[in-house]
Write a protein that holds these residues in place. Structure first.
Motif, PDB file in Angstrom:
ATOM      1  N   ARG A 187     -42.186  -0.990  -8.260  1.00 14.40           N
ATOM      2  CA  ARG A 187     -41.694  -2.194  -7.569  1.00 14.40           C
ATOM      3  C   ARG A 187     -40.419  -1.889  -6.791  1.00 14.40           C
ATOM      4  O   ARG A 187     -40.218  -2.386  -5.686  1.00 14.40           O
ATOM      5  CB  ARG A 187     -41.426  -3.307  -8.587  1.00 14.40           C
ATOM      6  N   ARG A 188     -39.536  -1.094  -7.393  1.00 17.18           N
ATOM      7  CA  ARG A 188     -38.265  -0.791  -6.724  1.00 17.18           C
ATOM      8  C   ARG A 188     -38.451   0.111  -5.513  1.00 17.18           C
ATOM      9  O   ARG A 188     -37.795  -0.063  -4.493  1.00 17.18           O
ATOM     10  CB  ARG A 188     -37.304  -0.125  -7.712  1.00 17.18           C
ATOM     11  N   HIS A 189     -39.369   1.082  -5.629  1.00 17.86           N
ATOM     12  CA  HIS A 189     -39.472   2.109  -4.596  1.00 17.86           C
ATOM     13  C   HIS A 189     -40.750   2.013  -3.773  1.00 17.86           C
ATOM     14  O   HIS A 189     -41.009   2.880  -2.928  1.00 17.86           O
ATOM     15  CB  HIS A 189     -39.375   3.497  -5.239  1.00 17.86           C
ATOM     16  N   GLY A 190     -41.558   0.966  -4.024  1.00 13.63           N
ATOM     17  CA  GLY A 190     -42.754   0.776  -3.215  1.00 13.63           C
ATOM     18  C   GLY A 190     -43.855   1.778  -3.485  1.00 13.63           C
ATOM     19  O   GLY A 190     -44.641   2.084  -2.597  1.00 13.63           O
ATOM     20  N   GLY A 191     -43.928   2.316  -4.702  1.00 14.93           N
ATOM     21  CA  GLY A 191     -44.945   3.307  -5.011  1.00 14.93           C
ATOM     22  C   GLY A 191     -46.272   2.692  -5.416  1.00 14.93           C
ATOM     23  O   GLY A 191     -46.404   1.476  -5.611  1.00 14.93           O
ATOM     24  N   ARG A 192     -47.269   3.551  -5.545  1.00 16.03           N
ATOM     25  CA  ARG A 192     -48.601   3.144  -6.004  1.00 16.03           C
ATOM     26  C   ARG A 192     -48.893   3.821  -7.336  1.00 16.03           C
ATOM     27  O   ARG A 192     -48.412   4.930  -7.590  1.00 16.03           O
ATOM     28  CB  ARG A 192     -49.684   3.551  -4.999  1.00 16.03           C
ATOM     29  N   LEU A 193     -49.716   3.164  -8.140  1.00 17.81           N
ATOM     30  CA  LEU A 193     -50.124   3.760  -9.404  1.00 17.81           C
ATOM     31  C   LEU A 193     -51.504   3.255  -9.769  1.00 17.81           C
ATOM     32  O   LEU A 193     -51.977   2.240  -9.237  1.00 17.81           O
ATOM     33  CB  LEU A 193     -49.118   3.444 -10.517  1.00 17.81           C
ATOM     34  N   GLY A 249     -49.404   7.994 -11.543  1.00 10.64           N
ATOM     35  CA  GLY A 249     -48.395   7.420 -10.663  1.00 10.64           C
ATOM     36  C   GLY A 249     -48.188   8.208  -9.387  1.00 10.64           C
ATOM     37  O   GLY A 249     -48.832   9.234  -9.136  1.00 10.64           O
ATOM     38  N   ASP A 250     -47.258   7.711  -8.562  1.00 10.04           N
ATOM     39  CA  ASP A 250     -46.870   8.377  -7.317  1.00 10.04           C
ATOM     40  C   ASP A 250     -48.064   8.671  -6.423  1.00 10.04           C
ATOM     41  O   ASP A 250     -48.242   9.790  -5.913  1.00 10.04           O
ATOM     42  CB  ASP A 250     -46.098   9.672  -7.610  1.00 10.04           C
ATOM     43  N   LEU A 251     -48.927   7.669  -6.230  1.00  4.68           N
ATOM     44  CA  LEU A 251     -50.091   7.815  -5.360  1.00  4.68           C
ATOM     45  C   LEU A 251     -49.754   7.341  -3.951  1.00  4.68           C
ATOM     46  O   LEU A 251     -49.094   6.306  -3.784  1.00  4.68           O
ATOM     47  CB  LEU A 251     -51.273   7.005  -5.902  1.00  4.68           C
ATOM     48  N   ASN A 252     -50.206   8.060  -2.963  1.00  3.26           N
ATOM     49  CA  ASN A 252     -50.039   7.621  -1.579  1.00  3.26           C
ATOM     50  C   ASN A 252     -51.253   6.852  -1.083  1.00  3.26           C
ATOM     51  O   ASN A 252     -51.127   5.924  -0.278  1.00  3.26           O
ATOM     52  CB  ASN A 252     -49.786   8.828  -0.667  1.00  3.26           C
ATOM     53  N   THR A 253     -52.435   7.227  -1.556  1.00  2.00           N
ATOM     54  CA  THR A 253     -53.664   6.561  -1.137  1.00  2.00           C
ATOM     55  C   THR A 253     -54.583   6.411  -2.340  1.00  2.00           C
ATOM     56  O   THR A 253     -54.417   7.092  -3.360  1.00  2.00           O
ATOM     57  CB  THR A 253     -54.408   7.378  -0.057  1.00  2.00           C
ATOM     58  N   SER A 254     -55.575   5.515  -2.230  1.00  3.53           N
ATOM     59  CA  SER A 254     -56.573   5.378  -3.293  1.00  3.53           C
ATOM     60  C   SER A 254     -57.410   6.653  -3.399  1.00  3.53           C
ATOM     61  O   SER A 254     -57.958   6.963  -4.459  1.00  3.53           O
ATOM     62  CB  SER A 254     -57.471   4.170  -3.022  1.00  3.53           C
ATOM     63  N   GLY A 255     -57.512   7.405  -2.303  1.00  2.00           N
ATOM     64  CA  GLY A 255     -58.263   8.659  -2.333  1.00  2.00           C
ATOM     65  C   GLY A 255     -57.683   9.649  -3.321  1.00  2.00           C
ATOM     66  O   GLY A 255     -58.425  10.428  -3.941  1.00  2.00           O
ATOM     67  N   LEU A 289     -55.756  -0.396  -9.135  1.00  2.00           N
ATOM     68  CA  LEU A 289     -54.608   0.151  -8.406  1.00  2.00           C
ATOM     69  C   LEU A 289     -53.538  -0.911  -8.180  1.00  2.00           C
ATOM     70  O   LEU A 289     -53.833  -2.043  -7.804  1.00  2.00           O
ATOM     71  CB  LEU A 289     -55.060   0.705  -7.052  1.00  2.00           C
ATOM     72  N   PHE A 290     -52.303  -0.526  -8.441  1.00  2.00           N
ATOM     73  CA  PHE A 290     -51.136  -1.341  -8.069  1.00  2.00           C
ATOM     74  C   PHE A 290     -50.529  -0.726  -6.803  1.00  2.00           C
ATOM     75  O   PHE A 290     -50.454   0.497  -6.704  1.00  2.00           O
ATOM     76  CB  PHE A 290     -50.110  -1.314  -9.205  1.00  2.00           C
ATOM     77  N   PRO A 291     -50.145  -1.536  -5.785  1.00  2.00           N
ATOM     78  CA  PRO A 291     -49.940  -2.984  -5.815  1.00  2.00           C
ATOM     79  C   PRO A 291     -51.130  -3.817  -5.364  1.00  2.00           C
ATOM     80  O   PRO A 291     -50.988  -5.040  -5.225  1.00  2.00           O
ATOM     81  CB  PRO A 291     -48.766  -3.165  -4.849  1.00  2.00           C
TER      82      PRO A 291
END
Length: 601
Positions: A187-193, A249-255, A289-291
């Motif tokens: 949430r703070r850094h806009g990451g994906r998980l 964590g630290d995902l850039n894409t769903s791929g 996947l979040f978000p």
């Protein structure tokens, strides 16, 4: 107090200190003996931070005899130590350094020491300045205490609380904590998980064929492959049985998530060697996947669980991603029904029991059995969360039969312990009208040693009974002839209660809790409650009030002629491990007697 001899004054001078009479050499010998006998390490440093003295316990605590050599600077000692987290000791905050700066109340430091034999030990080091007449430290004394046993015990307790004992992976509690922390970071850094649930395909067959020891070995090997396949910053956890959870964590894409899950599936599908036999299993994985999905950890787990069952329905050995925008409700419900069937087969349902108390006479008269789902991922689930999903499915018949059998088993156990109580169970409309209920109930009663049908009470929702009044009334009459009692639950909510009450012939009317809860503030609800009590009296039925929350409810119900009650104001539903203690310690509230003796006007 002893009298002082006449003519003599009492002396207030204390006896001389024995040490003051010692010669200096003998005094040094005595002090040296004390230092040698100490179990704690004691070190003396000069004002330049060089070692003057270390007692024998100190040398035993550190790796080599040279570790505390005379003249050695304290910084060399600090370099031999590690902090609690395993990092280098902070030079500025090292206790000896702080004492040399004149700090008198420095916090002791917990340090790791690697002994000469390679074993890890833990020391707690504190230091205090010894000031000269000028006030600045003339020297420093430090004390080191070996706390290895205490620290290792604490680490073992933490391991037991947060890690699975079989595989060494994090358990459900630690996994939930890590989700919270990773979510906060995202949430703070806009990451994906991605939150994923994984269930092994074919594990039960291995367990049944090769035995539980082979099954445990297989689970350990699965855990090792998961750890080896995921990145070090990701988490694999075992949450029960053959179910695992993954946090990526630290995902850039769903791929990236899909690539990671393919690697996991490939790793788990490779053959295993178990007891010199080749074993093959696969896995079904669900991920969300979040978000893109909700921010609530429990909801993320539920959606991953839902996606996992979609993967199983699609043929297993695959993964499925939860799609919040296009997920089919029908398919989701279908998956949940299958999961509830599986939960029944795995013994995941339990019963809690809510006491029914005759508040007029101050005694416990019965128990209502209430089902709970001990879900391996989501924890304890209330019946409202799953029973509505299956009210039109055959699995509700199997659950109803299980509830009756388990309630009778507990009733027999309580009777043997001296608590002869009636027990009531709730039956769904589908089981009552479409599930050959009579034959099934007969079979359940026959399967219990010395059953007492007269102490069994079947609760039927009034609305369910009205679906087929003729069939229900015949069923009630049939079993009343064998001693089984029937209660109409949630009475007052049906559309024609008065018309059918005579024909249904139930023994007990249970006043719906919604009316009881609001009867003190709503005159309409109070009138309904009093009306049901009047109907019960007119038709010679017993009456029970549900939803009793406090003394005011009890007062009003007693004045209205209802004596048997249940609700949070008396007791919450209790698991079996708490029920016995509650029954043994039950005492009627003296306020009930005061109400009986002096009713309000």
């Amino acid at each position: 107090m002893r009298d002082v001899p006449h003519g003599k004054e009492r002396s207030n001078v204390a006896s001389p200190n024995p040490l003051s009479r010692m010669d200096p050499e003998r005094m040094c010998q005595r002090i040296s003996s004390v230092l040698v006998a100490l179990e704690e390490g004691l070190q003396l440093w000069d004002d330049a931070g060089c070692l003057i003295y270390a007692n024998p316990a100190s040398h035993a605590q550190f790796p080599t005899p040279e570790a505390l050599g005379a003249g050695r600077h304290w910084t060399a000692l600090a370099r031999d130590c590690r902090t609690e987290s395993g990092g280098p000791c902070p030079i500025d905050d090292f206790p000896v350094a702080r004492a040399l700066r004149g700090e008198r109340h420095a916090t002791p430091l917990l340090m790791q020491i690697t002994r000469a034999d390679g074993q890890l030990s833990w020391l707690r080091l504190a230091a205090h300045p010894l000031p000269a007449s000028s006030g600045s430290p003339d020297s420093v004394v430090s004390v080191s205490v070996d706390v290895t046993q205490l620290v290792e015990q604490e680490l073992r307790l933490k391991q037991q609380a947060h890690f699975d004992t079989l595989t060494g992976l994090p358990n459900r509690a630690l996994f939930s904590d890590r989700i919270e922390r990773v979510l906060a970071h995202a949430r703070r850094h806009g990451g994906r998980l991605a939150v994923c649930l994984l269930d092994l395909d074919g594990f039960k067959g291995v367990n049944d064929t090769l035995g539980h020891q082979a099954g445990d070995l297989l689970l350990r090997k699965v855990a090792r492959r998961l750890k080896d396949t995921l990145r070090t910053e990701d988490t694999a956890a075992r949450i029960g049985g053959d179910e695992f959870a993954l946090l990526i964590g630290d995902l850039n894409t769903s791929g990236q998530c899909e690539y990671a899950l393919k690697r996991v599936l490939d790793a788990l599908a490779a053959p295993y060697s178990i007891d010199d036999q080749e074993v093959r299993i696969t896995a079904s994985v669900g991920a969300t996947l979040f978000p893109g999905d909700a921010v609530d950890p429990d909801q993320l787990l539920r959606h991953a669980d839902q996606a996992m069952y979609a993967a199983k329905l699609a043929g297993k050995n695959r993964f499925s991603l939860f799609d919040p925008t296009h997920e089919s409700r029908v398919r989701a419900n279908f998956g949940l029904v299958r999961k509830i069937e599986d939960a029944l087969a795995r013994g995941q349902f339990i019963l809690h029991y809510q006491p029914k108390v005759d508040c007029l006479n101050g005694r416990v008269v019965g128990l209502e059995a209430l089902i709970r789902w001990q879900h391996p991922v989501l924890g304890l689930r209330m019946p409202g969360e799953f029973l509505p999903l299956i009210e039109h499915e055959d699995v509700i018949i199997g659950i109803g039969n299980w509830v009756i059998a388990e309630a009778l088993r507990q009733q027999a156990r309580l009777r043997a312990a001296g608590h002869d109580l009636s027990i009531s169970v709730n039956i769904a409309a589908r089981q009552l009208l479409k599930g050959q209920f009579a034959e099934q109930l007969d079979a359940i009663l026959a399967g219990h040693a010395d059953p007492d049908p007269g102490r069994l009470e079947i609760e039927i929702l009034e609305t369910a009974a009205l679906e087929d009044v003729v069939a229900v009334s015949q069923l009630i009459a049939e079993f009343q002839g064998r001693g089984v009692r029937f209660a109409l639950d949630d009475f007052g909510t049906g559309y024609s209660s008065l018309v059918h009450l005579k024909h249904l012939g139930a023994d007990v009317l249970k006043i719906d809790q919604t009316f009881v809860r609001d009867m003190l503030d709503d005159p309409g609800d109070l009138a309904i409650v009093q009306g049901v009590i009047g109907l019960a009296d007119a038709f010679h039925r017993d009456v029970v009030a549900e939803g009793v929350e406090d003394l005011a409810h009890i007062r009003s119900l007693l004045e209205s002629g209802c004596h048997v009650m249940q609700g949070y104001g008396i007791s919450r539903p209790l698991p079996t491990e708490h029920l016995d203690l509650w029954l043994e310690s039950f005492e009627p509230d003296p306020a009930w007697q005061r109400v009986n003796a002096a009713p309000l006007h």
